[in-house]
Design a protein around this motif. Structure first.
Motif, short mmCIF file in Angstrom:
data_model
loop_
_atom_site.label_atom_id
_atom_site.label_comp_id
_atom_site.label_asym_id
_atom_site.label_seq_id
_atom_site.Cartn_x
_atom_site.Cartn_y
_atom_site.Cartn_z
N PRO A 196 -37.93 9.77 -4.29
CA PRO A 196 -37.31 8.60 -3.66
C PRO A 196 -36.58 7.67 -4.64
O PRO A 196 -37.13 7.31 -5.67
N ARG A 197 -35.34 7.34 -4.28
CA ARG A 197 -34.50 6.38 -5.01
C ARG A 197 -34.43 6.65 -6.52
O ARG A 197 -34.35 5.74 -7.33
N PHE A 198 -34.46 7.93 -6.89
CA PHE A 198 -34.49 8.31 -8.32
C PHE A 198 -33.14 8.00 -9.00
O PHE A 198 -33.09 7.56 -10.14
N ILE A 199 -32.05 8.28 -8.28
CA ILE A 199 -30.71 8.14 -8.88
C ILE A 199 -30.21 6.69 -8.70
O ILE A 199 -29.91 6.25 -7.59
N THR A 200 -30.16 5.99 -9.83
CA THR A 200 -29.66 4.60 -9.82
C THR A 200 -28.23 4.60 -10.37
O THR A 200 -27.71 5.67 -10.74
N LYS A 201 -27.62 3.43 -10.47
CA LYS A 201 -26.22 3.39 -10.95
C LYS A 201 -26.09 3.89 -12.39
O LYS A 201 -25.01 4.30 -12.81
N ASP A 202 -27.19 3.91 -13.13
CA ASP A 202 -27.13 4.40 -14.52
C ASP A 202 -26.82 5.90 -14.60
O ASP A 202 -26.54 6.43 -15.67
N PHE A 203 -26.91 6.60 -13.44
CA PHE A 203 -26.65 8.05 -13.42
C PHE A 203 -25.26 8.35 -12.85
O PHE A 203 -24.91 9.52 -12.69
N VAL A 204 -24.51 7.32 -12.46
CA VAL A 204 -23.30 7.56 -11.65
C VAL A 204 -22.06 7.00 -12.34
O VAL A 204 -22.06 5.87 -12.84
N LYS A 205 -21.00 7.83 -12.33
CA LYS A 205 -19.70 7.37 -12.86
C LYS A 205 -19.04 6.46 -11.84
O LYS A 205 -19.10 6.73 -10.63
N GLU A 206 -18.37 5.43 -12.28
CA GLU A 206 -17.62 4.53 -11.40
C GLU A 206 -16.61 5.36 -10.57
O GLU A 206 -15.88 6.18 -11.12
N GLY A 207 -16.63 5.21 -9.27
CA GLY A 207 -15.67 5.90 -8.41
C GLY A 207 -16.13 7.28 -7.93
O GLY A 207 -15.40 7.97 -7.21
N ALA A 208 -17.35 7.68 -8.29
CA ALA A 208 -17.83 9.01 -7.86
C ALA A 208 -18.14 9.01 -6.36
O ALA A 208 -18.44 7.98 -5.77
N VAL A 209 -18.07 10.23 -5.78
CA VAL A 209 -18.54 10.45 -4.40
C VAL A 209 -20.01 10.88 -4.53
O VAL A 209 -20.32 11.80 -5.28
N VAL A 210 -20.90 10.20 -3.80
CA VAL A 210 -22.34 10.45 -3.97
C VAL A 210 -22.95 10.93 -2.65
O VAL A 210 -22.84 10.26 -1.62
N ILE A 211 -23.52 12.12 -2.70
CA ILE A 211 -24.14 12.73 -1.50
C ILE A 211 -25.64 12.80 -1.73
O ILE A 211 -26.11 13.40 -2.70
N ASP A 212 -26.38 12.22 -0.80
CA ASP A 212 -27.84 12.11 -0.94
C ASP A 212 -28.53 13.01 0.09
O ASP A 212 -28.46 12.76 1.30
N VAL A 213 -29.17 14.06 -0.39
CA VAL A 213 -29.84 15.00 0.52
C VAL A 213 -31.28 14.58 0.83
O VAL A 213 -31.83 14.91 1.87
N GLY A 214 -31.87 13.83 -0.06
CA GLY A 214 -33.31 13.50 0.06
C GLY A 214 -33.67 12.72 1.32
O GLY A 214 -32.85 11.98 1.86
N ILE A 215 -34.89 12.94 1.79
CA ILE A 215 -35.43 12.13 2.90
C ILE A 215 -36.87 11.79 2.55
O ILE A 215 -37.68 12.69 2.30
N HIS A 216 -37.16 10.51 2.54
CA HIS A 216 -38.53 10.05 2.24
C HIS A 216 -38.85 8.83 3.07
O HIS A 216 -37.94 8.16 3.57
N ARG A 217 -40.16 8.53 3.17
CA ARG A 217 -40.58 7.23 3.68
C ARG A 217 -41.09 6.44 2.48
O ARG A 217 -41.91 6.93 1.72
#
Ligand code: NDP
Length: 278
Positions: free
Chosen positions: A211-232
């Motif tokens: 859950p919520r593992f990928i923060t902005k520190d993992f992402v390039k500015e302007g990237a398309v981000v697809i999130d497959v995970g599902i958690h409660r």
């Protein structure tokens, strides 16, 4: 401005398109039928199976429910699959995973006739995908490709990083992105300096199950981000593998959870059922 990729709306459009195709097939005398087998009563599986049945009803596909007790033997399950394989009125067979520990999942998947493998998990379907032949596609990755196509997000020549290498999401996703001419990198738990790799991505697809593992520190500015995970989360709220609030401001487009990838998986399952009857 960040585009919110609306999987709920897109999946509704696909289901409406399929409903029309199914009505035409009905008129020609074909009643598409999906057999759904659930062993035991895992609550998450019951919800997933219920959603699949609802989608079938909406589109006009007949669903045959086989609800088997937790202590069903492997032999009994294989016999049922064998019977459905032989039944010409059944077009698709879906065995809801996970199965109880005493049953060999791989063996059950291998036993489903490849031409009825609407989940796209059979080795023949996976093999066809890897050598570029037409076959059933694993539903979650196929749904993600549909999102890119319907939102006009180009894949060709893009740096695509996939986090996760499972047989049902990460690996088929990589093969499909390769088919779309992206430059593909797959990351997993042994990847060194994950953020250094994910920050290269024009398209970042996350299927890691944390859950919520990928923060902005993992992402390039302007990237398309697809999130497959599902958690409660701890407040019983649904969330994904991506920290949506944190990543949203720097992404060019992003899928929410819920309402992103999840609904597309069911829409693509329905698409595979229609393909199975053609
Ligand atoms: P798996 O648990 O099978 O795979 C997770 C992958 O993530 C593995 O390849 C693992 O690496 C990798 N991984 C785990 N931790 C790290 C880390 N710290 N750094 C890098 N990689 C890591 O999960 P699934 O692919 O089945 O599912 C992923 C998520 O997607 C889950 O939350 C699941 O609930 C959800 N899901 C959603 C669907 C939908 O319809 N929306 C459909 C299917 C799944 P390794 O191989 O080295 O162990």
């Amino acid at each position: 401005m960040t585009v919110i990729i609306d999987g709920k709306k897109t999946s509704s459009e696909i289901k409406d398109e399929l409903k029309e195709k199914v009505a035409k097939l009905n008129k020609q005398g074909t009643q598409i039928t999906l057999a759904v087998i659930q062993v035991g009563n895992d609550p998450a599986s019951t919800v997933y199976v219920g959603n699949k049945k609802k989608a079938c009803e909406y589109i006009g596909i007949k669903s045959l429910a086989h609800e088997l007790p937790e202590n069903t033997s492997q032999e009994e399950l294989l016999q049922l699959v064998g019977k459905l394989n032989q039944d010409p009125t059944v077009h698709g067979i879906l065995v809801q995973l996970p199965l109880p520990k005493h049953i060999d999942e791989d063996l059950v998947i291998r036993t489903i006739a490849a031409e009825k493998d609407v989940d796209g998990f059979h080795p023949e379907s996976v093999g066809k995908l890897s050598i570029g032949q037409k076959g059933f596609l694993s539903c979650t990755p196929a749904g993600i490709i549909q999102l890119f196509k319907r939102y006009d997000i180009p894949m060709e020549g893009k740096e695509c990083v996939i986090v996760g290498r499972s047989n049902i999401v990460g690996k088929p996703m990589a093969l499909l992105m390769l088919r779309e001419n992206a430059t593909v990198t797959i990351c997993h738990s042994r990847t060194k300096d994950l953020a250094e790799v994910t920050k290269r991505a024009d398209i970042l697809i996350v299927a890691i199950g944390k859950p919520r593992f990928i923060t902005k520190d993992f992402v390039k500015e302007g990237a398309v981000v697809i999130d497959v995970g599902i958690h409660r989360d701890e407040n019983n709220k649904l969330c994904g593998d991506v920290d949506y609030e944190d990543v949203f401001p720097i992404a060019s487009a992003i899928t929410p959870v819920p309402g992103g990838v999840g609904p597309m998986t069911i829409a693509m399952l329905m698409n595979n059922c229609v393909e199975a009857a053609l």
